[in-house]
Scaffold this motif. Structure first.
Motif, PDB file in Angstrom:
ATOM      1  N   ALA A 180       0.839  -1.206   0.000  1.00  0.00           N
ATOM      2  CA  ALA A 180       0.000   0.000   0.000  1.00  0.00           C
ATOM      3  C   ALA A 180       0.869   1.248   0.000  1.00  0.00           C
ATOM      4  N   ALA A 181       1.972   1.215   0.756  1.00  0.00           N
ATOM      5  CA  ALA A 181       2.899   2.357   0.774  1.00  0.00           C
ATOM      6  C   ALA A 181       3.538   2.544  -0.600  1.00  0.00           C
ATOM      7  N   GLU A 182       3.922   1.437  -1.238  1.00  0.00           N
ATOM      8  CA  GLU A 182       4.552   1.531  -2.565  1.00  0.00           C
ATOM      9  C   GLU A 182       3.579   2.114  -3.590  1.00  0.00           C
TER      10      GLU A 182
ATOM     11  N   THR B 127      16.268  -8.011   5.485  1.00  0.00           N
ATOM     12  CA  THR B 127      16.324  -7.365   4.160  1.00  0.00           C
ATOM     13  C   THR B 127      15.185  -6.361   4.002  1.00  0.00           C
ATOM     14  N   LEU B 128      13.991  -6.768   4.420  1.00  0.00           N
ATOM     15  CA  LEU B 128      12.852  -5.855   4.344  1.00  0.00           C
ATOM     16  C   LEU B 128      13.092  -4.615   5.185  1.00  0.00           C
ATOM     17  N   GLY B 129      13.607  -4.820   6.394  1.00  0.00           N
ATOM     18  CA  GLY B 129      13.880  -3.680   7.272  1.00  0.00           C
ATOM     19  C   GLY B 129      14.848  -2.689   6.648  1.00  0.00           C
ATOM     20  N   ASP B 130      15.880  -3.221   5.974  1.00  0.00           N
ATOM     21  CA  ASP B 130      16.852  -2.335   5.326  1.00  0.00           C
ATOM     22  C   ASP B 130      16.192  -1.529   4.205  1.00  0.00           C
ATOM     23  N   LEU B 131      15.360  -2.201   3.399  1.00  0.00           N
ATOM     24  CA  LEU B 131      14.693  -1.505   2.297  1.00  0.00           C
ATOM     25  C   LEU B 131      13.739  -0.424   2.817  1.00  0.00           C
TER      26      LEU B 131
ATOM     27  N   GLU C 154      10.470   9.622  -6.043  1.00  0.00           N
ATOM     28  CA  GLU C 154      10.799   8.635  -7.074  1.00  0.00           C
ATOM     29  C   GLU C 154      11.859   7.659  -6.593  1.00  0.00           C
ATOM     30  N   LEU C 155      12.807   8.163  -5.788  1.00  0.00           N
ATOM     31  CA  LEU C 155      13.858   7.302  -5.249  1.00  0.00           C
ATOM     32  C   LEU C 155      13.306   6.357  -4.196  1.00  0.00           C
ATOM     33  N   ALA C 156      12.370   6.850  -3.361  1.00  0.00           N
ATOM     34  CA  ALA C 156      11.758   5.996  -2.337  1.00  0.00           C
ATOM     35  C   ALA C 156      10.971   4.855  -2.966  1.00  0.00           C
ATOM     36  N   VAL C 157      10.383   5.127  -4.133  1.00  0.00           N
ATOM     37  CA  VAL C 157       9.582   4.096  -4.799  1.00  0.00           C
ATOM     38  C   VAL C 157      10.442   2.889  -5.160  1.00  0.00           C
TER      39      VAL C 157
ATOM     40  N   SER D  46       9.208  -0.627  -3.980  1.00  0.00           N
ATOM     41  CA  SER D  46       8.834  -1.611  -4.995  1.00  0.00           C
ATOM     42  C   SER D  46       9.580  -2.921  -4.776  1.00  0.00           C
ATOM     43  N   ALA D  47      10.854  -2.823  -4.434  1.00  0.00           N
ATOM     44  CA  ALA D  47      11.635  -4.029  -4.157  1.00  0.00           C
ATOM     45  C   ALA D  47      11.089  -4.757  -2.933  1.00  0.00           C
TER      46      ALA D  47
END
Length: 649
Positions: free
Chosen positions: A563-565, A617-621, A635-638, A642-643
């Motif tokens: 939802a955030a993405e 990994t999720l926490g880092d992203l 745009e950079l946060a996306v 997205s990953a």
């Protein structure tokens, strides 16, 4: 054949059918199994509706701080509901609870019981995780009963919140630990003439009026009050809605044999009302006998401070001066400075009024930008008005609406509920259109369920629409509720993503907490009739508050991350100059979703639903995306979001 014979034959046929279904229906009990729901494909498109107000006093809509989420009565929250959930506990079962519960920013619950069996209390606070009572305020000579609670931020102590209640005798402000900040007498005293009029003493919940920094409330009889938020002092001349007591538009009566069965059942569960009446008969008398001027909550536009209230029209406007009104009305009011007014020079003034055929029991709901007001009437219409109460459009959904309209800030989505259906509508500007009707199939496979229908106001979340589904039988076109459960609909399609059976019927709301939990206030009227007519097919009625706890926290994290993405991707394509308010509000909501995801990831690892390596990994992203949540860097946060969302494919 005369009418009486026809009715008699129909009743005999109905009773015979009921006996057959009860004793000879041998259908297998094979309930539908709901597995983990797939990702929703719903996404926000374009700029959201957004107001210009801040959040120093008014909380962000992360959960229920007022009886319809917020001051504008949107029934919409920024977070996600748990995509999978199960009934966890029922607390305080002795109380009939018609509103709430509300939650503070620490996850503590607050509710004001309307009826009780034993201990009399004005307000109860529960631990949101365990259901254990934290504290209560007993009824005494100073305060006998109160409105539902109302929660605001404390701007003098950032991060803290204050709980407010009002009763006929007293208005109070409390800390979440139960300590009193202030309590003031209202100074109200009933005259001998009004001593038997309970509507004079029953307040609707408080709401916040930003322009005067005051708390506004109204009685069911239309009396209007404004209290200083900091001190509780009355700051305006007591106002009065110029309507008259309502006349029911249905003319329907509950058969005596049903009253004779249901009243003892309800008396046993909850005791009698303050007037010594059985709870069910009292509710029926009110519904079918009319009498109230204001039957629900009211909205305040946080940008303009204009007050919107659904009530009745003045007596004579229906063509007959008889002390009753057959017309509904919507009022726009404000607190205005006048030279002649006492109490600081403020008084309530009616700015506009619009009357309509068919009354309404719904709370008027505002769009986030305050430009649209949505209401329903008792004749099946969803009506959109502008801020000056000029009608823009109306949609006939084909049957009476039974609750307030849910207003989402995205995609011009509205959610209307009838006794049967949940319907998504779209506000197209100069007209409204019907999009989908919900799939209410949670009780598929239940041996004793012949019909399923909507049972409560819909709640819009970032990953779906939370609804209550009732299951039972029909007699002469009437649904008898035997079971209830909570479902999560897909906002794009109206399909049922998940469902879990619950314990009891409700007249309140489907409350979604910041951690994705769902809470239901128990107020069994409909299921009491089902229990009375089918005593062996459904459990005893009960009161209290129920919690549906999130399960599979990895899926809660998934829905919050995705939802955030979706929101960040949409906001990154908006015009940064023209849509700055929408973009900044999107960023606020994304931060709420990332906090929700982070908490869910931690619990998912503890529960064994997510590997620690994946969580890391999720926490880092998520951490990398969080630092880029600015209009210039969306745009950079996306990229990171997205990953992160893709890790759940």
């Amino acid at each position: 054949m005369n009418t009486r014979k026809v009715i008699t034959l129909l009743l005999i046929a109905a009773v015979g059918f009921a006996v057959y279904k009860t004793f000879f229906d041998d259908r297998p009990h094979n309930p539908r199994v709901f597995g983990p729901p797939a990702k929703t494909e719903w996404k926000p498109v374009g700029a959201r509706d957004v107001g210009q107000h801040g959040y120093s006093v008014i909380p962000e809509p992360t959960t229920w701080h007022a009886i319809h989420v917020d001051v504008a009565n949107s029934d919409s929250v920024w977070g996600v509901a748990a995509p999978m959930f199960e009934l966890d506990w029922v607390a305080e079962a002795a109380y009939f609870v018609g509103n709430g519960p509300l939650l503070d920013n620490q996850g503590n619950l607050y509710f004001s019981p309307q009826f009780y069996h034993g201990e009399r209390v004005v307000l109860v606070s529960l631990d949101g995780q365990t259901g254990q009572r934290r504290w209560s305020i007993p009824a005494d000579d100073e305060i006998q009963a109160s409105s539902p609670a109302f929660i605001l931020n404390d701007p003098e102590n950032p991060g803290e919140q204050i709980i407010y209640i009002v009763g006929y005798d007293r208005v109070m402000a409390l800390r979440p630990d139960g300590s009193t900040i202030w309590h003031k007498t209202t100074g109200l005293k009933l005259s001998a003439e009004d001593a038997g009029n309970k509507d004079k003493t029953k307040f609707h919940s408080l709401n916040y009026h930003p322009a005067t920094d005051s708390l506004v409330s109204i009685t069911k009889a239309g009396g209007m009050f404004a209290f200083n938020r900091k001190t509780g002092d009355l700051i305006a001349t007591i106002g009065q809605i110029p309507g008259a007591p309502a006349i029911s538009g249905t003319g329907t009566n509950i058969p005596k044999f049903i009253l004779n069965r249901v009243d003892p059942l309800m008396d046993k569960a909850f005791g009698k009302t303050d007037a010594g009446l059985s709870l069910f008969s009292s509710a029926v008398n009110y519904i079918y006998g009319g009498g109230g001027m204001v039957t629900n909550f009211f909205s305040i536009d946080p940008d303009t401070s204009r007050i919107y209230m659904a009530a009745t029209a003045p007596d004579a406007e229906d063509g007959t001066e008889d002390g009753r009104s057959e017309l509904g009305a919507i009022y726009a009011l404000d607190l205005v400075n006048t030279v002649d007014a006492g109490n600081g020079g403020l008084e309530f003034q009616v700015l506009n009024r619009k009357t309509f055929q068919g009354g309404t029991g719904s709370t008027p709901a505002l769009s986030a930008d305050g430009q649209r007001l949505y209401m329903s009437d008792n004749e099946g219409h969803v009506i959109a008005l502008d801020s000056e109460l000029q009608e823009v459009w109306r949609v006939d959904v084909g049957e009476p609406l039974v609750a307030s309209i849910t207003v989402a800030s995205d995609n011009n989505e509205l959610y209307a509920v009838t006794a049967k259906d949940v319907i998504q509508l779209i506000d197209n500007g100069d007209n409204g259109s019907r999009s989908w009707t919900a799939e209410l199939t949670g009780f598929d496979g239940y041996a004793n369920v012949d019909v399923q229908s909507n049972a409560l106001t819909a709640t819009a979340t970032a990953n779906g629409v939370v609804v209550m589904i009732g299951g039972g039988k029909t007699i002469l076109g009437r649904t008898l509720m035997l079971h209830m459960g909570i479902g999560l609909l897909d906002r794009k399609t109206g399909k049922l993503r998940y469902f879990a059976e619950g314990r009891e019927d409700s007249l309140a709301m489907s409350v979604v907490a910041a951690d994705g939990s769902i809470y239901v206030a128990h107020s069994p009227l409909r299921r009491a009739v089902g229990k009375a007519l089918y005593p062996d097919l459904t459990p005893d009625v009960t009161g209290g508050i129920a919690r549906f706890k999130p399960i599979r926290l990895d899926l809660l994290a998934r829905d919050a991350v995705c939802a955030a993405e979706a929101r960040a991707a949409n906001a990154s394509n908006l015009d940064k100059a023209a849509e700055s308010a929408a973009i900044n509000t999107d960023i606020r909501q994304i931060k709420i979703l990332l906090k929700q995801a982070g908490n869910a990831i931690e619990k998912a690892v503890d529960d064994g639903d997510m590997r620690a390596e994946k969580a890391s990994t999720l926490g880092d992203l998520l951490a990398q995306s969080a630092v880029k949540l600015t209009p210039a860097n969306l745009e950079l946060a996306v990229t990171e979001l997205s990953a992160a969302c893709g890790m759940f494919d």
